[in-house]
Motif scaffolding. Structure first.
Motif, mmCIF file in Angstrom:
data_model
loop_
_atom_site.group_PDB
_atom_site.id
_atom_site.type_symbol
_atom_site.label_atom_id
_atom_site.label_comp_id
_atom_site.label_asym_id
_atom_site.label_seq_id
_atom_site.Cartn_x
_atom_site.Cartn_y
_atom_site.Cartn_z
ATOM 1 N N PHE A 1 6.193 -8.062 -16.584
ATOM 2 C CA PHE A 1 5.817 -7.123 -17.640
ATOM 3 C C PHE A 1 5.782 -7.816 -19.000
ATOM 4 N N ARG A 2 4.713 -7.556 -19.748
ATOM 5 C CA ARG A 2 4.495 -8.095 -21.095
ATOM 6 C C ARG A 2 4.407 -9.620 -21.136
ATOM 7 N N ARG A 3 3.958 -10.208 -20.062
ATOM 8 C CA ARG A 3 3.783 -11.668 -20.030
ATOM 9 C C ARG A 3 2.312 -12.031 -19.837
ATOM 10 N N ARG A 4 1.430 -11.063 -20.033
ATOM 11 C CA ARG A 4 -0.017 -11.255 -19.949
ATOM 12 C C ARG A 4 -0.440 -11.779 -18.580
ATOM 13 N N LEU A 5 0.164 -11.195 -17.531
ATOM 14 C CA LEU A 5 -0.123 -11.595 -16.155
ATOM 15 C C LEU A 5 -0.706 -10.435 -15.338
ATOM 16 N N LYS A 6 -1.402 -9.521 -15.998
ATOM 17 C CA LYS A 6 -1.933 -8.357 -15.306
ATOM 18 C C LYS A 6 -2.925 -8.759 -14.216
ATOM 19 N N ALA A 7 -3.771 -9.740 -14.482
ATOM 20 C CA ALA A 7 -4.732 -10.190 -13.464
ATOM 21 C C ALA A 7 -3.995 -10.710 -12.227
ATOM 22 N N SER A 8 -2.949 -11.482 -12.443
ATOM 23 C CA SER A 8 -2.146 -11.984 -11.333
ATOM 24 C C SER A 8 -1.476 -10.833 -10.589
ATOM 25 N N LEU A 9 -0.938 -9.875 -11.320
ATOM 26 C CA LEU A 9 -0.319 -8.703 -10.718
ATOM 27 C C LEU A 9 -1.298 -7.984 -9.804
ATOM 28 N N ILE A 10 -2.523 -7.798 -10.259
ATOM 29 C CA ILE A 10 -3.514 -7.066 -9.477
ATOM 30 C C ILE A 10 -3.868 -7.834 -8.209
ATOM 31 N N VAL A 11 -4.025 -9.136 -8.306
ATOM 32 C CA VAL A 11 -4.354 -9.943 -7.125
ATOM 33 C C VAL A 11 -3.217 -9.891 -6.106
ATOM 34 N N VAL A 12 -2.001 -10.116 -6.566
ATOM 35 C CA VAL A 12 -0.849 -10.131 -5.664
ATOM 36 C C VAL A 12 -0.619 -8.741 -5.075
ATOM 37 N N ALA A 13 -0.669 -7.708 -5.905
ATOM 38 C CA ALA A 13 -0.454 -6.342 -5.425
ATOM 39 C C ALA A 13 -1.524 -5.929 -4.425
ATOM 40 N N ASP A 14 -2.762 -6.360 -4.649
ATOM 41 C CA ASP A 14 -3.838 -6.059 -3.712
ATOM 42 C C ASP A 14 -3.532 -6.659 -2.345
ATOM 43 N N ARG A 15 -3.098 -7.889 -2.319
ATOM 44 C CA ARG A 15 -2.783 -8.544 -1.041
ATOM 45 C C ARG A 15 -1.584 -7.884 -0.363
ATOM 46 N N MET A 16 -0.589 -7.499 -1.158
ATOM 47 C CA MET A 16 0.567 -6.813 -0.588
ATOM 48 C C MET A 16 0.159 -5.457 -0.008
ATOM 49 N N LEU A 17 -0.710 -4.754 -0.705
ATOM 50 C CA LEU A 17 -1.172 -3.452 -0.239
ATOM 51 C C LEU A 17 -1.949 -3.589 1.066
ATOM 52 N N VAL A 18 -2.848 -4.541 1.153
ATOM 53 C CA VAL A 18 -3.630 -4.734 2.379
ATOM 54 C C VAL A 18 -2.712 -5.100 3.550
ATOM 55 N N THR A 19 -1.758 -5.980 3.317
ATOM 56 C CA THR A 19 -0.822 -6.370 4.367
ATOM 57 C C THR A 19 0.096 -5.199 4.734
ATOM 58 N N GLY A 20 0.569 -4.473 3.728
ATOM 59 C CA GLY A 20 1.398 -3.299 3.990
ATOM 60 C C GLY A 20 0.657 -2.241 4.792
ATOM 61 N N LEU A 21 -0.628 -2.055 4.502
ATOM 62 C CA LEU A 21 -1.428 -1.100 5.267
ATOM 63 C C LEU A 21 -1.599 -1.553 6.715
ATOM 64 N N ALA A 22 -1.762 -2.846 6.937
ATOM 65 C CA ALA A 22 -1.868 -3.359 8.304
ATOM 66 C C ALA A 22 -0.577 -3.075 9.072
ATOM 67 N N LEU A 23 0.552 -3.285 8.412
ATOM 68 C CA LEU A 23 1.836 -2.975 9.056
ATOM 69 C C LEU A 23 1.998 -1.469 9.264
ATOM 70 N N LEU A 24 1.469 -0.685 8.347
ATOM 71 C CA LEU A 24 1.532 0.768 8.501
ATOM 72 C C LEU A 24 0.698 1.225 9.696
ATOM 73 N N VAL A 25 -0.460 0.607 9.913
ATOM 74 C CA VAL A 25 -1.268 0.920 11.098
ATOM 75 C C VAL A 25 -0.457 0.634 12.363
ATOM 76 N N LEU A 26 0.189 -0.521 12.398
ATOM 77 C CA LEU A 26 1.033 -0.866 13.546
ATOM 78 C C LEU A 26 2.158 0.154 13.709
ATOM 79 N N ALA A 27 2.796 0.523 12.612
ATOM 80 C CA ALA A 27 3.911 1.470 12.664
ATOM 81 C C ALA A 27 3.460 2.846 13.145
ATOM 82 N N ILE A 28 2.340 3.329 12.630
ATOM 83 C CA ILE A 28 1.857 4.652 13.027
ATOM 84 C C ILE A 28 1.464 4.656 14.502
#
Length: 190
Positions: free
Chosen positions: A104-131
């Protein structure tokens, strides 16, 4: 690297003129593009996290029921896979919050979005397995092994098609009347 086919910034978005060009094509500044992408990502996380919370709560409580002791080795294995997939999906879907807080407040929003996007896609894959494994477990106990396997496989297939195959197909197929991305770039390259 700059932005992907959806206009989401990639790792070097702050440094590349291409990201700025894409933002300007939408009538946005780069900061507005990043803000919009972050807002969209957060909304997607909210939707995904609601589902994983309900499943995780069910699984945690299940181990303390009387019938749990009656599960055979197969059902216990499926329960373990379901529980671990749900726990890992939960961790990955919450991780962008921690990442955001630490950068936060380190001007890393672009990095945050890239990393969060990858975490979300991977988390969704695990959620498919879980469901799908959760459906397998419940149907195995309620109806038997055969219907459990069919139900779990059906959920896995439908989720795989609607959550992954369909969006990947859409990324590779330009909408009718759309000549494709500017400069002849490959839409799927993002």
């Amino acid at each position: 690297m700059d932005v992907d086919g959806d206009g989401a910034p990639t790792a070097g978005a702050r440094r590349t003129p291409s990201a700025l060009r894409r933002a300007e094509e939408r009538g946005e500044t780069l900061d507005q593009l990043l803000d919009r992408n972050l807002a969209e990502l957060l909304q997607e996380l909210r939707v995904a996290f609601t589902g994983v919370q309900v499943l995780f709560a069910f699984l945690l409580g299940l181990a303390f029921t009387q019938r749990f002791a009656d599960l055979d080795e197969f059902a216990l294995t499926v329960y373990t896979v379901t529980l671990l997939a749900t726990a890992l999906a939960t961790v990955l879907l919450i991780a962008p919050v921690s990442y955001h807080r630490l950068v936060f407040r380190r001007r890393l929003k672009a990095s945050l979005i890239v990393v969060a996007d990858r975490m979300l896609v991977t988390g969704l894959a695990l959620l498919v397995l879980a469901i799908s494994s959760g459906v397998l477990l419940v149907l195995d106990v309620a109806l038997g092994r055969g219907p459990g396997v069919v139900g779990g496989a059906l959920v896995l297939l439908v989720a795989g098609v609607t959550w992954y195959a369909l969006p990947v197909w859409a990324r590779r197929t330009p909408p009718a009347g759309d000549p494709g991305p500017p400069g002849g770039e490959d839409r799927a390259a993002g």
